[in-house]
Design an enzyme around this catalytic site. Structure first.
Site, PDB file in Angstrom:
ATOM      1  N   SER A 113       0.851  -1.273   0.018  1.00  0.00           N
ATOM      2  CA  SER A 113      -0.091   0.034   0.032  1.00  0.00           C
ATOM      3  C   SER A 113       0.963   1.232  -0.033  1.00  0.00           C
ATOM      4  O   SER A 113       1.951   1.286   0.706  1.00  0.00           O
ATOM      5  CB  SER A 113      -0.731   0.088   1.311  1.00  0.00           C
ATOM      6  OG  SER A 113      -1.620   1.266   1.327  1.00  0.00           O
ATOM      7  N   TYR A 166      -2.128  -0.402  10.105  1.00  0.00           N
ATOM      8  CA  TYR A 166      -2.376  -0.918   8.906  1.00  0.00           C
ATOM      9  C   TYR A 166      -1.059  -0.457   8.017  1.00  0.00           C
ATOM     10  O   TYR A 166      -0.582  -1.588   7.440  1.00  0.00           O
ATOM     11  CB  TYR A 166      -3.598  -0.416   8.301  1.00  0.00           C
ATOM     12  CG  TYR A 166      -3.900  -0.768   6.669  1.00  0.00           C
ATOM     13  CD1 TYR A 166      -4.343  -1.984   6.475  1.00  0.00           C
ATOM     14  CD2 TYR A 166      -3.356  -0.012   5.759  1.00  0.00           C
ATOM     15  CE1 TYR A 166      -4.552  -2.545   5.311  1.00  0.00           C
ATOM     16  CE2 TYR A 166      -3.693  -0.373   4.382  1.00  0.00           C
ATOM     17  CZ  TYR A 166      -4.196  -1.517   4.006  1.00  0.00           C
ATOM     18  OH  TYR A 166      -4.299  -2.043   2.920  1.00  0.00           O
TER      19      TYR A 166
END
Length: 254
Positions: free
Chosen positions: A145, A158
């Site tokens: 990501s 995350y």
């Protein structure tokens, strides 16, 4: 489609929605036999039905990748069996995203995020990669990501889990590459299918980027086809940014 993955056998985790579904559908359109894996049997059946309706090959294997060795091994075994004896392509896509601040993240959430986002794909790769190598090679694609490399004020947990997956990508490339298994990663920007009248909370983060807005799941799927196919035979250990320029160009907010 051009059959770039003709007769390849693929396992895609988290394949019942969004990026995972797009990858599964595009792999099948390119000729692969795809195992659609996820927790929801209903959504899995929907994805498999859509693939088969277009002439593709797909089967659903239900799995709750909770980070236990048993769950990862069971998925590897079930997928191998359903595919007729081997896996040529593994896509580690399944993950969870809690957006809490650090102070608001409890220990249970911390453990769950690392169990699902890091431990499960680690153990699944451990179960799949050696068999790939013994069979002559394969390709593993991890999902990272953009937030693993650009700090944002929420979702630190995350972000760190995706940073771990990008680090594992490089380590696994060194470990398994000499045995014929290529390992690479894709780092998406904000990606989703817009719903008329709804504003996604991540949309604002793509304002001012070269792309000027969010990406589609299909954009990530195209990158996955490239990394899974023969065109990328000389590509090992990269993180391919498919993020609309979010991490490569200065973002000028309007």
């Amino acid at each position: 489609m051009s059959g770039r993955l003709q007769d390849k056998r693929a396992l895609v985790t988290g394949a019942t929605s969004n990026i995972g579904r797009a990858i599964a559908e595009m792999f099948a359109a390119e000729g692969a036999h795809v195992i659609v894996s996820g927790r929801s049997a209903g959504r899995g059946a929907e994805v498999v039905g859509a693939i088969r309706a277009r002439g593709g090959r797909a089967d659903f294997v239900q799995a709750d990748l909770d980070g236990s060795a048993a769950a990862s091994r069971a998925l590897a075994e079930a997928a191998t069996s359903a595919l007729g004896g081997g896996i040529d392509i593994l896509v580690n896509n399944a993950g969870v995203y809690p957006g809490d601040s650090t102070a608001d993240t409890d220990e249970q959430t911390f453990d769950r995020v690392y169990s699902v986002n890091v431990k499960a794909p680690f153990l699944l790769t451990a179960a799949v990669a050696p068999a790939m190598a013994e069979a002559g090679g394969g390709a593993i694609i991890n999902l990272g990501s953009w937030v693993a490399r650009l700090g944002i004020p929420v979702g630190a947990l995350y972000s760190s889990s995706k940073g771990a997956m990008e680090t594992l990508t490089r380590a696994w490339a060194a470990e398994f590459g000499p045995r014929g298994v290529r390992v690479n990663a894709i780092s998406p920007g904000v990606v989703h299918t817009p719903v008329p009248g709804e504003v996604h909370p991540g949309d604002v983060m793509m304002n001012g980027t070269p792309a000027g807005g969010v990406g589609s799941p299909e954009a990530i799927a195209h990158a996955a086809v490239y990394l899974a196919g023969d065109e990328s035979a000389f590509v090992h250990g990269i993180v391919l940014d498919v993020d609309g320029g979010r991490t490569t160009a200065a973002v000028i907010a309007a």
